[in-house]
Write an enzyme that holds these catalytic residues in place. Structure first.
Site, PDB file in Angstrom:
ATOM      1  N   GLY A 169       0.759  -1.236   0.000  1.00 37.14           N
ATOM      2  CA  GLY A 169       0.000   0.000   0.000  1.00 37.14           C
ATOM      3  C   GLY A 169       0.788   1.283   0.000  1.00 37.14           C
ATOM      4  O   GLY A 169       0.206   2.372  -0.085  1.00 37.14           O
ATOM      5  N   GLU A 190       3.820  -6.772   0.951  1.00 36.00           N
ATOM      6  CA  GLU A 190       3.394  -7.028  -0.426  1.00 36.00           C
ATOM      7  C   GLU A 190       3.311  -5.750  -1.263  1.00 36.00           C
ATOM      8  O   GLU A 190       2.239  -5.370  -1.732  1.00 36.00           O
ATOM      9  CB  GLU A 190       2.025  -7.712  -0.432  1.00 36.00           C
ATOM     10  CG  GLU A 190       1.999  -9.078   0.203  1.00 36.00           C
ATOM     11  CD  GLU A 190       0.591  -9.637   0.287  1.00 36.00           C
ATOM     12  OE1 GLU A 190       0.465 -10.853   0.501  1.00 36.00           O
ATOM     13  OE2 GLU A 190      -0.398  -8.870   0.162  1.00 36.00           O
ATOM     14  N   PRO A 191       4.407  -5.055  -1.487  1.00 35.17           N
ATOM     15  CA  PRO A 191       4.349  -3.860  -2.330  1.00 35.17           C
ATOM     16  C   PRO A 191       4.115  -4.225  -3.795  1.00 35.17           C
ATOM     17  O   PRO A 191       4.644  -5.217  -4.291  1.00 35.17           O
ATOM     18  CB  PRO A 191       5.733  -3.232  -2.138  1.00 35.17           C
ATOM     19  CG  PRO A 191       6.626  -4.398  -1.832  1.00 35.17           C
ATOM     20  CD  PRO A 191       5.779  -5.332  -1.009  1.00 35.17           C
ATOM     21  N   ARG A 213      -7.207   4.204 -15.165  1.00 33.60           N
ATOM     22  CA  ARG A 213      -7.177   4.763 -13.818  1.00 33.60           C
ATOM     23  C   ARG A 213      -7.814   6.156 -13.725  1.00 33.60           C
ATOM     24  O   ARG A 213      -8.522   6.439 -12.755  1.00 33.60           O
ATOM     25  CB  ARG A 213      -5.751   4.803 -13.277  1.00 33.60           C
ATOM     26  CG  ARG A 213      -5.146   3.408 -13.049  1.00 33.60           C
ATOM     27  CD  ARG A 213      -3.791   3.478 -12.350  1.00 33.60           C
ATOM     28  NE  ARG A 213      -3.928   3.946 -10.988  1.00 33.60           N
ATOM     29  CZ  ARG A 213      -3.567   5.149 -10.570  1.00 33.60           C
ATOM     30  NH1 ARG A 213      -3.025   6.021 -11.421  1.00 33.60           N
ATOM     31  NH2 ARG A 213      -3.723   5.502  -9.308  1.00 33.60           N
ATOM     32  N   TYR A 239     -10.513   6.098 -11.009  1.00 36.87           N
ATOM     33  CA  TYR A 239     -10.117   6.647  -9.711  1.00 36.87           C
ATOM     34  C   TYR A 239      -9.890   8.157  -9.726  1.00 36.87           C
ATOM     35  O   TYR A 239      -9.434   8.708  -8.735  1.00 36.87           O
ATOM     36  CB  TYR A 239      -8.807   6.003  -9.232  1.00 36.87           C
ATOM     37  CG  TYR A 239      -8.793   4.508  -9.176  1.00 36.87           C
ATOM     38  CD1 TYR A 239      -9.760   3.803  -8.471  1.00 36.87           C
ATOM     39  CD2 TYR A 239      -7.794   3.779  -9.809  1.00 36.87           C
ATOM     40  CE1 TYR A 239      -9.735   2.425  -8.410  1.00 36.87           C
ATOM     41  CE2 TYR A 239      -7.750   2.393  -9.749  1.00 36.87           C
ATOM     42  CZ  TYR A 239      -8.735   1.724  -9.040  1.00 36.87           C
ATOM     43  OH  TYR A 239      -8.699   0.360  -8.981  1.00 36.87           O
ATOM     44  N   CYS A 295     -14.781   6.197 -27.627  1.00 35.74           N
ATOM     45  CA  CYS A 295     -16.098   6.808 -27.771  1.00 35.74           C
ATOM     46  C   CYS A 295     -16.746   6.987 -26.405  1.00 35.74           C
ATOM     47  O   CYS A 295     -17.775   6.374 -26.093  1.00 35.74           O
ATOM     48  CB  CYS A 295     -16.964   5.942 -28.690  1.00 35.74           C
ATOM     49  SG  CYS A 295     -18.465   6.767 -29.235  1.00 35.74           S
ATOM     50  N   GLU A 296     -16.113   7.797 -25.574  1.00 32.88           N
ATOM     51  CA  GLU A 296     -16.588   8.123 -24.232  1.00 32.88           C
ATOM     52  C   GLU A 296     -16.176   9.553 -23.914  1.00 32.88           C
ATOM     53  O   GLU A 296     -14.998   9.903 -24.034  1.00 32.88           O
ATOM     54  CB  GLU A 296     -15.959   7.199 -23.176  1.00 32.88           C
ATOM     55  CG  GLU A 296     -16.369   5.754 -23.237  1.00 32.88           C
ATOM     56  CD  GLU A 296     -17.760   5.520 -22.669  1.00 32.88           C
ATOM     57  OE1 GLU A 296     -18.235   6.374 -21.885  1.00 32.88           O
ATOM     58  OE2 GLU A 296     -18.365   4.495 -23.009  1.00 32.88           O
TER      59      GLU A 296
END
Length: 453
Positions: A261, A303-304, A343, A347, A374-375
């Site tokens: 994290g 756990e990076p 992303r 996010y 197409c967004e």
């Protein structure tokens, strides 16, 4: 403002840089990474193009590995969270640097095995593991991180008459808050992952009756892109209590997995802790928590993922059309977008970007960098300031090594980009570019409708 001067980069903790350790300007002021001019790579391999800098990747691995050795007096093992970016070569590189790996699907597990990661250093995560995924992990001797009772039910059926114990790690949700996007916050009580604190004792009791089960460790993960240290210190105390309970009931718990994290720099205002400071604080918290409870020190596992690979990666695009609206920033289009980097739309992530051949020229225009999809929401960057640009110029977006290629898609039937690794002036393909015709491979027309195609 970024200064392209390698002497000013944080070489001990690359996650605190926006750009790779080898980024520099050539004699003409054009950007190079790994000794390779970016515009030359774009011409050679096409765009969009993912680039991974081997030196930055290895330096980051060494930073984690050395910090654990320096600040923790017992055994330790850093694992690479392969969901950030999974490939055979990437697995092989982190394995060579002494890392293990965590995987969350059969595909990631097969990739780890193909990359010659020892099964003893592989952990299988996931909140809804399939029968096939669990069987694959059992067959190869990987450690299974049990997320729920559904996992235990399938494993018990798969074990059958096997005599060897199954190495398990229990994941629980510590109910710890951290400041990050809600979609990547995993430690709260209402998270979809893991057992709640009130369930741990009953699970310990249940597994005592299972002769095949050997609980070797406990796991918790509180989120991603975290800049705070206090939540991790809080996490360690809660997990030490759980270790004490489990050991008192007869479970041979030797591993404490605190997850990952640690955040990185995407823009100049980001200020994540250094890898050394992150590890030092966790190691101290584990040591103090165990001493207070008179527990022998567990093997410390972390756990990076993002902080290992993000800074080592960049993405190249070719500029295309522009749309000018009076009184507003112009729309500047690239030949990729949300299919190779979802992303921003997922996010609201932000990045740093430059023109690869004109990174230090005076900026004269504010643009909204948009993708080709197409967004209307296919916006990669807002409020991007650039020098005068034209169609065909190469744009480089930094810190894209994590959660770009691994989250890519074929939206609008756009092929996924190629990926290359650079080192000392050499560039090598590590993942091929998909071709449009590749996307037809899995299409099937039923015989009764074959006349239509």
């Amino acid at each position: 403002m970024i200064v392209f001067n390698k002497a000013e980069y944080d070489r001990e903790s690359p996650n605190r840089n926006i750009i790779p350790l080898t980024a520099e300007l050539d004699e003409q002021g054009r950007l190079e990474i790994g000794g390779c001019r970016l515009s030359h790579l774009a011409k050679r391999y096409g765009t969009p193009l993912y680039i991974l800098d081997e030196i930055t990747l290895r330096a980051t691995c060494k930073a984690y590995f050395n910090a654990l050795k320096k600040f923790y007096s017992a055994l330790s093992l850093p694992l690479y969270a392969s969901k950030a970016n999974s490939s055979k070569l990437l697995t092989a590189l982190v394995a060579e640097e002494g890392f293990g790996i965590d995987v969350v699907s059969g595909g990631e597990l097969l990739t780890a095995l193909a990359g010659k990661m020892p099964a003893s250093r592989i952990l299988l995560h996931g909140n809804n593991k399939s029968w096939q995924e669990l069987a694959l992990a059992l067959d190869h001797g990987a450690t299974i991180v049990v997320d729920n009772s559904h996992d235990l039910q399938i494993i018990s059926e798969l074990v059958g008459n096997r005599k060897l114990p199954v190495s398990l790690m229990l994941r629980f949700t510590p109910n710890i808050e951290c400041h990050t996007h809600e979609y990547i916050r995993t430690g709260k009580l209402d998270s979809k992952f893991g057992f709640g604190p009130e369930q741990i004792e009953s699970i310990f009791k249940k597994l005592l009756a299972c002769s095949w089960a050997r609980i070797t460790g406990l796991h918790a993960h509180i989120g991603s892109q975290i800049f705070e240290l206090e939540p991790h210190r809080d996490l360690v105390g809660i997990m030490a209590d759980a270790i004490q309970l489990g050991r008192s009931m007869g479970h041979p718990i030797v591993d404490l997995n605190v997850g990952g994290g640690l955040g990185i720099c995407y823009v100049s205002s980001d200020d994540p802790p250094s890898i050394q400071n992150w590890v030092k604080n966790i190691a101290k918290a584990v040591t103090v928590s165990c001493e207070r409870r008179k527990l022998s020190l567990p093997r410390l596992i972390c756990e990076p993922g993002r902080s290992v690979v993000a800074t080592a990666g960049v993405t190249l695009y070719t500029l295309g059309s522009q749309k000018h609206i009076p009184g507003m920033p112009s729309y500047l289009s690239i030949d990729g977008g949300m299919s190779d980097n979802p992303r921003p739309i997922t996010y609201q992530s932000i990045y740093t970007a430059f023109l690869a051949d004109y990174p230090t020229q005076k900026v004269i225009q504010e643009v909204i960098l948009v993708g080709k999809h197409c967004e209307s929401g296919d916006v990669l960057l807002k409020n991007l300031y650039l020098p005068k640009s034209k169609s065909g110029d190469i744009l480089v977006v930094f810190a894209t090594g994590a959660y770009n290629i691994s989250m890519s898609s074929n939206y609008n039937r756009v092929p996924r980009p190629a990926s290359v690794i650079v080192f000392n002036g050499h560039a090598d393909l590590i993942q091929l570019r998909e071709q449009p015709e590749d996307l037809l491979f899995y299409d099937i027309v039923p015989p009764r409708l074959s006349s239509l195609c």
